[in-house]
Scaffold this motif. Structure first.
Motif, PDB file in Angstrom:
ATOM      1  N   GLY A 125       0.783  -1.230   0.000  1.00  0.00           N
ATOM      2  CA  GLY A 125       0.000   0.000   0.000  1.00  0.00           C
ATOM      3  C   GLY A 125       0.811   1.274   0.000  1.00  0.00           C
ATOM      4  N   THR A 126       2.124   1.193  -0.215  1.00  0.00           N
ATOM      5  CA  THR A 126       2.961   2.408  -0.201  1.00  0.00           C
ATOM      6  C   THR A 126       3.064   3.070  -1.573  1.00  0.00           C
ATOM      7  OG1 THR A 126       4.899   0.946  -0.386  1.00  0.00           O
ATOM      8  CG2 THR A 126       4.342   1.763   1.809  1.00  0.00           C
ATOM      9  N   GLY A 127       2.466   2.467  -2.605  1.00  0.00           N
ATOM     10  CA  GLY A 127       2.453   3.100  -3.935  1.00  0.00           C
ATOM     11  C   GLY A 127       3.516   2.593  -4.881  1.00  0.00           C
ATOM     12  N   LYS A 128       3.874   1.314  -4.754  1.00  0.00           N
ATOM     13  CA  LYS A 128       4.953   0.769  -5.598  1.00  0.00           C
ATOM     14  C   LYS A 128       4.574   0.761  -7.075  1.00  0.00           C
ATOM     15  CE  LYS A 128       5.223  -3.020  -2.998  1.00  0.00           C
ATOM     16  NZ  LYS A 128       4.434  -2.620  -1.810  1.00  0.00           N
ATOM     17  N   GLU A 129       3.342   0.350  -7.397  1.00  0.00           N
ATOM     18  CA  GLU A 129       2.930   0.329  -8.806  1.00  0.00           C
ATOM     19  C   GLU A 129       2.846   1.740  -9.382  1.00  0.00           C
ATOM     20  OE1 GLU A 129      -0.669  -1.267 -11.756  1.00  0.00           O
ATOM     21  OE2 GLU A 129      -0.440  -2.111  -9.728  1.00  0.00           O
ATOM     22  N   LEU A 130       2.401   2.695  -8.574  1.00  0.00           N
ATOM     23  CA  LEU A 130       2.322   4.089  -9.026  1.00  0.00           C
ATOM     24  C   LEU A 130       3.712   4.614  -9.365  1.00  0.00           C
ATOM     25  CD1 LEU A 130       0.424   6.492  -9.462  1.00  0.00           C
ATOM     26  CD2 LEU A 130       0.832   7.153  -7.080  1.00  0.00           C
ATOM     27  N   PHE A 131       4.700   4.293  -8.544  1.00  0.00           N
ATOM     28  CA  PHE A 131       6.083   4.684  -8.835  1.00  0.00           C
ATOM     29  C   PHE A 131       6.562   4.037 -10.139  1.00  0.00           C
ATOM     30  CE2 PHE A 131       6.803   6.941  -4.978  1.00  0.00           C
ATOM     31  CZ  PHE A 131       8.006   7.615  -5.133  1.00  0.00           C
ATOM     32  N   ILE A 155      14.617   1.129  -4.915  1.00  0.00           N
ATOM     33  CA  ILE A 155      13.931   2.301  -4.365  1.00  0.00           C
ATOM     34  C   ILE A 155      13.031   1.789  -3.240  1.00  0.00           C
ATOM     35  CG2 ILE A 155      12.340   4.188  -4.844  1.00  0.00           C
ATOM     36  CD1 ILE A 155      13.230   4.128  -7.739  1.00  0.00           C
ATOM     37  N   LYS A 156      13.410   2.104  -2.025  1.00  0.00           N
ATOM     38  CA  LYS A 156      12.663   1.630  -0.863  1.00  0.00           C
ATOM     39  C   LYS A 156      11.706   2.720  -0.414  1.00  0.00           C
ATOM     40  CE  LYS A 156      13.228  -0.791   3.517  1.00  0.00           C
ATOM     41  NZ  LYS A 156      14.188  -1.368   4.482  1.00  0.00           N
ATOM     42  N   LEU A 157      10.411   2.475  -0.595  1.00  0.00           N
ATOM     43  CA  LEU A 157       9.410   3.484  -0.277  1.00  0.00           C
ATOM     44  C   LEU A 157       9.116   3.477   1.226  1.00  0.00           C
ATOM     45  CD1 LEU A 157       6.905   3.063  -3.245  1.00  0.00           C
ATOM     46  CD2 LEU A 157       8.907   4.537  -3.063  1.00  0.00           C
ATOM     47  N   PRO A 158       9.042   4.668   1.825  1.00  0.00           N
ATOM     48  CA  PRO A 158       8.787   4.751   3.270  1.00  0.00           C
ATOM     49  C   PRO A 158       7.319   4.455   3.577  1.00  0.00           C
ATOM     50  CG  PRO A 158       8.851   6.943   2.330  1.00  0.00           C
ATOM     51  CD  PRO A 158       9.215   6.004   1.226  1.00  0.00           C
ATOM     52  N   PRO A 159       7.034   3.866   4.739  1.00  0.00           N
ATOM     53  CA  PRO A 159       5.644   3.664   5.132  1.00  0.00           C
ATOM     54  C   PRO A 159       5.001   5.002   5.473  1.00  0.00           C
ATOM     55  CG  PRO A 159       7.115   3.024   6.922  1.00  0.00           C
ATOM     56  CD  PRO A 159       7.980   3.327   5.733  1.00  0.00           C
ATOM     57  N   LEU A 160       3.689   5.042   5.460  1.00  0.00           N
ATOM     58  CA  LEU A 160       2.971   6.296   5.678  1.00  0.00           C
ATOM     59  C   LEU A 160       3.209   6.856   7.078  1.00  0.00           C
ATOM     60  CD1 LEU A 160       1.038   8.330   4.446  1.00  0.00           C
ATOM     61  CD2 LEU A 160      -0.883   6.926   5.235  1.00  0.00           C
TER      62      LEU A 160
END
Length: 584
Positions: A301-307, A436-441
């Protein structure tokens, strides 16, 4: 329409110029009438006027010695005389004549003679129609847009229409009847003449600034090879227009790209102003311009596909963005889904076969979400494709080239899976060129408010609702909640509150109960662990905690931390010394 014996009836072509004599007349009388009227036959009828026989000049030649005798025509009456009716076809008449070796057929109606079909009638009608057909065909040949050339089995030119004459600058009178090799030693006509195999879609330039496509076809009539027909289609104008269109499309694509750059809409759909997310967007933009593999990691849910989609769009690639959820594909279907399959590859397969993800993503991006769920046997196949850029469909033999950029995503720790033998080390390094490691909300506290208002406006418009206000208390609760489901969970909660909102304000009582429960327990734990009845000590503990969080957020940059805390830099240094905060 071509001449057809099967369609032409006797009554349309029978000759009504004939002589009839009685059985009492003599042969001499018949001969005189034939010579006088230039007719080679006389029909003989009985006393009841029924035609019973025929005498011809050929018959007279056989009885030359008896001509001076008074021989009656009665001698030539035949009991089995062959005749036809008026509704027979010329084909039937021709067959009867050949079978019985006769040159004429009386046409009878109720026993009376109404006409004659002779070999001459069939021949004359045929030649007359043949001439008409020849003129029609000649008109067609000359009207056809393509250049036509027909040669016989010896290579002699039979047809050379005006378009061929204009295209090759050779007049019809100079080439018809001559051997094609005298003019074109290496012509396609000659090649087909030898191989008797068709040749199609060959590009050729007969003269400067001319482009043609040649097709050569062997001609068979009743199974017998009779020659070669070639057609030359002038595609000069089409080629020119195609080049202009290609150039226009290139210019249009360039302008579209420049417009997008000016508009700067790439990554605008990623909502956030926190330092952590801005940093990830900066890295994503940098890697977009190359074709290296990217691994996007982070919680669900952190937006990986959007990135991934923004990286593809920002790269300006021509191909498509094909997202694949590896966890949603049954093990037995992985190979056919990724590489496709040919017709009849397995029971239940589509009769026309199926295109796989790699073919769909050719020259584009293949986004492999939940890559950790990929079975080990498919990991090996995926690695081979990434190394060779080729694959074959299931059940097929054709090697297909594939130029695909791979962006993968996971919420698992792939490095640990490699150590545990659950993920191939070579594939891990192949996919993890850039991570690219996306941060949690929960680490983007300031972005929670931005995302809340963004979803509120988006969902209100979707549901045709006025955008309600949201109380500060609710926003404060959102900041304290841990958001294990991250951005996806936040969106669902905003939609939940919007649907339940009956007035124009979203208050605390509209929030899901589990959120309220979590925040309440968190506050209770904080008071229990951090607070005492000594107010000064509790305030100091809280101040120390806030300073540490600010330094973490700015990666130890004290000037930025002081600005974030809204205090002078000198005050920050004083408090760092007072609270013995080091290692920043």
């Amino acid at each position: 329409m071509l001449f057809d014996y099967n369609e032409i009836l006797v009554k349309k072509v029978m000759n009504k110029d004939y002589i009839v004599l009685n059985i009492r007349n003599t042969v001499n009388e018949a001969i005189k009438l034939m010579l006088k009227n230039n007719i080679q036959d006389v029909f003989i009828e009985d006393l009841n006027h029924n035609v019973k026989g025929v005498i011809t000049l050929s018959d007279v030649a056989n009885i030359y010695d008896e001509i001076n005798q008074e021989i009656l025509l009665k001698k030539y009456i035949r009991t089995n005389m062959i005749s036809v009716d008026k509704n027979k076809t010329l084909y039937q008449c021709r067959s009867i004549m050949i079978e019985n070796n006769i040159g004429r057929l009386p046409v009878l109606e109720k026993g009376n003679l109404i006409g004659v079909i002779r070999q001459a009638e069939i021949r004359d009608y045929f030649y007359m129609d043949l001439e008409r057909i020849s003129k029609t065909l000649n008109h067609i040949v000359e009207s056809i847009h393509e250049a036509l050339c027909l040669i016989d089995t010896k290579g002699k030119v039979i047809i050379w229409n005006k378009n061929a004459a204009e295209l090759y600058d050779i007049p019809q009178k100079d080439i018809v009847g001559k051997n094609i090799k005298d003019f074109f030693p290496d012509s396609i006509n000659s090649k087909v003449l030898e191989s008797k195999e068709r040749i199609t879609n060959v590009y050729h330039s007969p003269k400067k600034n001319y482009k043609v496509i040649i097709n050569a076809l062997p001609i068979y009539i009743n199974g017998k090879f009779e020659g070669v027909l070639t057609t030359d289609r002038d595609v000069t104008e089409v080629t020119s227009l195609s080049k202009k269109l290609e150039k226009a499309n290139s210019n249009l694509k360039f302008l579209e790209g420049e417009f997008k750059k000016l508009k700067n809409n790439y990554f605008d759909n990623i909502i956030g102003r926190s330092t952590k997310i801005i940093e990830k967007i900066k890295i994503a933009k940098q890697v977009s311009k190359s074709d290296i593999s990217v691994l996007i990691s982070g919680e669900s849910g952190t937006g990986k596909e959007l990135f991934a989609k923004n990286i593809h769009d920002y790269s300006g690639g021509k191909g498509s963005f094909i997202p694949v959820n590896c966890s949603a594909i049954p093990n037995e279907l992985f190979e056919s889904e990724f590489f496709g399959y040919d017709e009849g590859a397995f029971t239940g397969a589509n009769k026309k076969g199926k295109v796989g993800f790699f073919e769909l993503a050719n020259n584009g991006t293949l986004f492999l979400d939940e890559i950790a769920e990929l079975p080990l046997y498919m990991q090996a196949k995926l690695l081979r494709v990434l190394q060779d850029n080729t694959f074959t469909r299931v059940g097929g033999t054709e090697v297909i080239n594939s130029k695909v950029r791979i962006i993968s995503a996971t919420n698992a720790n792939l490095a640990e899976m490699v150590d545990e033998g659950k993920f191939r080390k070579d594939l891990f390094y192949r996919l993890n060129v850039i991570e690219i490691k996306l941060p949690p909300l929960r680490e983007r506290e300031n972005d929670i408010v931005l995302l809340t208002y963004h979803f509120l406006n988006e969902l209100a418009e979707k549901n045709n609702r006025d955008v309600p206000k949201i109380s500060p208390e609710v926003l404060d609760i959102f900041k304290k909640y841990n958001w294990n489901g991250n951005i996806r969970e936040l969106r669902n909660v905003v939609e939940h509150t919007l649907v339940l909102c009956t007035d124009n304000v979203i208050n605390k009582d509209r929030l899901p109960s589990h959120i309220l429960k979590f925040v309440k327990e968190k506050e209770h734990d904080f008071i229990k662990t951090e607070s005492t009845f000594d107010l000064n000590k509790s305030i100091s503990n809280l101040e120390k905690k806030i300073i540490i969080e600010a330094l973490k957020n700015t990666k130890g940059n004290k000037a930025k931390a002081a600005k974030l805390l809204n205090i002078p830099r000198s005050t920050l240094h004083y408090k760092l010394d007072s609270y013995e905060i080091v290692n920043f």
